[in-house]
Write a protein that holds these residues in place. Sequence first.
Motif, PDB file in Angstrom:
ATOM      1  N   TYR A 258       0.597  -1.163   0.065  1.00 60.47           N
ATOM      2  CA  TYR A 258      -0.094  -0.034  -0.098  1.00 60.47           C
ATOM      3  C   TYR A 258       0.750   1.384   0.154  1.00 60.47           C
ATOM      4  O   TYR A 258       1.856   1.253   0.745  1.00 60.47           O
TER       5      TYR A 258
ATOM      6  N   ALA B 263       0.057   5.326   0.634  1.00 62.20           N
ATOM      7  CA  ALA B 263      -0.761   6.158   1.398  1.00 62.20           C
ATOM      8  C   ALA B 263      -0.214   7.527   1.518  1.00 62.20           C
ATOM      9  O   ALA B 263       0.805   7.766   2.067  1.00 62.20           O
TER      10      ALA B 263
ATOM     11  N   ILE C 226      -5.109   6.271  -1.033  1.00 59.14           N
ATOM     12  CA  ILE C 226      -4.671   4.870  -0.867  1.00 59.14           C
ATOM     13  C   ILE C 226      -4.415   4.247  -2.016  1.00 59.14           C
ATOM     14  O   ILE C 226      -5.668   3.921  -2.667  1.00 59.14           O
TER      15      ILE C 226
END
Length: 248
Positions: free
Chosen positions: A65, A67, A122
Amino acid sequence: CGALLYVTVTILMCVLGSQALDLLRATGTSENPLSVPKVHCWCSTYPNVAHCTWPEPSHFPPTHYIATYSERHNMTSTKECHLLPPSSSSSGLISTPSSTSEQLWICQLPSLKLLTDYIINITAVHSGRSISHLTSFMLEDIVKPDPPIDVRVSPNNTRNLLVEWSPPPTWTDLAIFPLKYQILYQWENKGARKSVTLGPFEDTKVELKGLNPGRAYLFQVCARELFGLGKCSDWSIPVKTTIPRKRL
């Protein structure tokens, strides 16, 4: 025939002002697509730190991920979230707004400005594919304290009860940003569940009058920022009390 189809999909919904902005962007193949991060943001320590969470997909290979966040009207200045893996939420290191069995990723957003729109992005990445979710918020709109703690109920006389509680320890600026509270109490009458919600109260105790001796009551308390920012907390852990019957 049979070749994988490479796709790029963008869905955009934008509303001016302080309303939500949501963007979904997907790149990669149409076979076994990535799961869209379902992002939820809240602030339980106003105005110090906000958190955004999303669940780890249960039936998918490990996903990386990315972010980031920025002020809505200054998107050239982008900052990275402080990412915490699902082990942080499952171990109780960070309190989440409601109980869940999902494994949650957590993004910490420290020192946000008041009365400022933010956009958080995200992006889930795996094997050359990616999918992003963007959402916007203002800190004041996502305020949600943690539940009050240490709820105590004691008899005050034959029909009255004193309910007391303590503020959530994560709300650290009570002198500057006070809280108000609501009380929920429930009981059963002929097999039917009855409930009453009282408040708001600025004190951390209240006397409830005219209750029925011999009846079992469940008491819970929620907390909200004094001037009504955001939402009330989840209800506290229920406390069960029965008013003793008066001896003849």
